[in-house]
Design a protein around this motif. Structure first.
Motif, PDB file in Angstrom:
ATOM      1  N   ASP A 251      -1.925  -0.856  -2.196  1.00 31.98           N
ATOM      2  CA  ASP A 251      -2.826  -0.289  -3.198  1.00 31.98           C
ATOM      3  C   ASP A 251      -4.181  -0.980  -3.210  1.00 31.98           C
ATOM      4  N   ASP A 252      -4.190  -2.287  -3.151  1.00 30.25           N
ATOM      5  CA  ASP A 252      -5.421  -3.056  -3.289  1.00 30.25           C
ATOM      6  C   ASP A 252      -5.411  -4.199  -2.284  1.00 30.25           C
TER       7      ASP A 252
ATOM      8  N   TRP B  76      -2.379   2.779   3.554  1.00 30.33           N
ATOM      9  CA  TRP B  76      -3.386   2.512   2.537  1.00 30.33           C
ATOM     10  C   TRP B  76      -4.560   3.449   2.746  1.00 30.33           C
TER      11      TRP B  76
END
Length: 184
Positions: free
Chosen positions: A118-119, A153
């Protein structure tokens, strides 16, 4: 089972250092010194440094993030029942240089489970240190340990520096991402 799908007796996998490297790092005097970078699972005591990194990540993408939202994410990271996990890159002095938030996701078409990153963020002053390589390498190891079929991602189209790195370690897909607001 924990949120990672590992039995409690396998928690050593979560608490180990996933990777360590020695990298040259410039000092304020311009002299290069050697520093250790270690990637490990985030710990509760990491909150102040994690928060500074996560604020930098939100600022990079020009996303307004409240303290309440950040505390929610930190709660997820530290909740064994929640799917979100976090890795941090740390130097030899205990400073966090970068973070990665990831989670499993179902892939019905292939009947497999993948990992979603996600990050991913490394503080600007530590870019080029090798921290991102170590974070991605650790996530690759985790994916293998958990039997994930892929790690996926997304990134901004104009994030050229990151995309240059991603092109070295992953395959760009043909998929286009859409966001649909909930409601009628």
């Amino acid at each position: 089972m924990t949120k990672t799908g590992l039995a409690r007796n396998d928690e050593a996998l979560l608490n180990r250092d996933y990777s360590t490297a020695t990298d040259a790092a410039p000092t304020t005097t311009g002299v290069t010194r050697m520093s250790q970078i270690t990637v490990r699972a985030a710990r509760p005591e990491d909150f102040p440094q994690w928060r500074a990194l996560y604020r930098g990540y939100a600022d990079f993408y020009r996303v307004e993030q409240t303290e309440e939202a950040a505390e929610t994410v930190w709660g997820w990271v530290n909740d064994p029942a929640h799917e979100v996990d976090a890795l941090v890159a740390e130097d030899a002095d205990g400073r966090l240089l970068g973070l990665a938030h990831y989670r499993p996701y179902a892939r019905p078409l292939s009947a497999t489970v993948g990992g979603f990153l996600d990050d991913l963020f490394v503080a600007p002053e530590h870019r080029g240190s090798g921290a991102v390589d170590l974070l991605l390498g650790a996530l690759r190891e985790i994916a293998a340990e958990r039997g994930w079929s892929v790690v996926r991602w997304i990134t901004a189209d104009d994030n050229h520096r990151a995309r240059s790195k991603y092109d070295q370690v992953a395959t760009r897909t043909m998929w286009v991402t859409y966001d649909m607001a909930p409601g009628r």
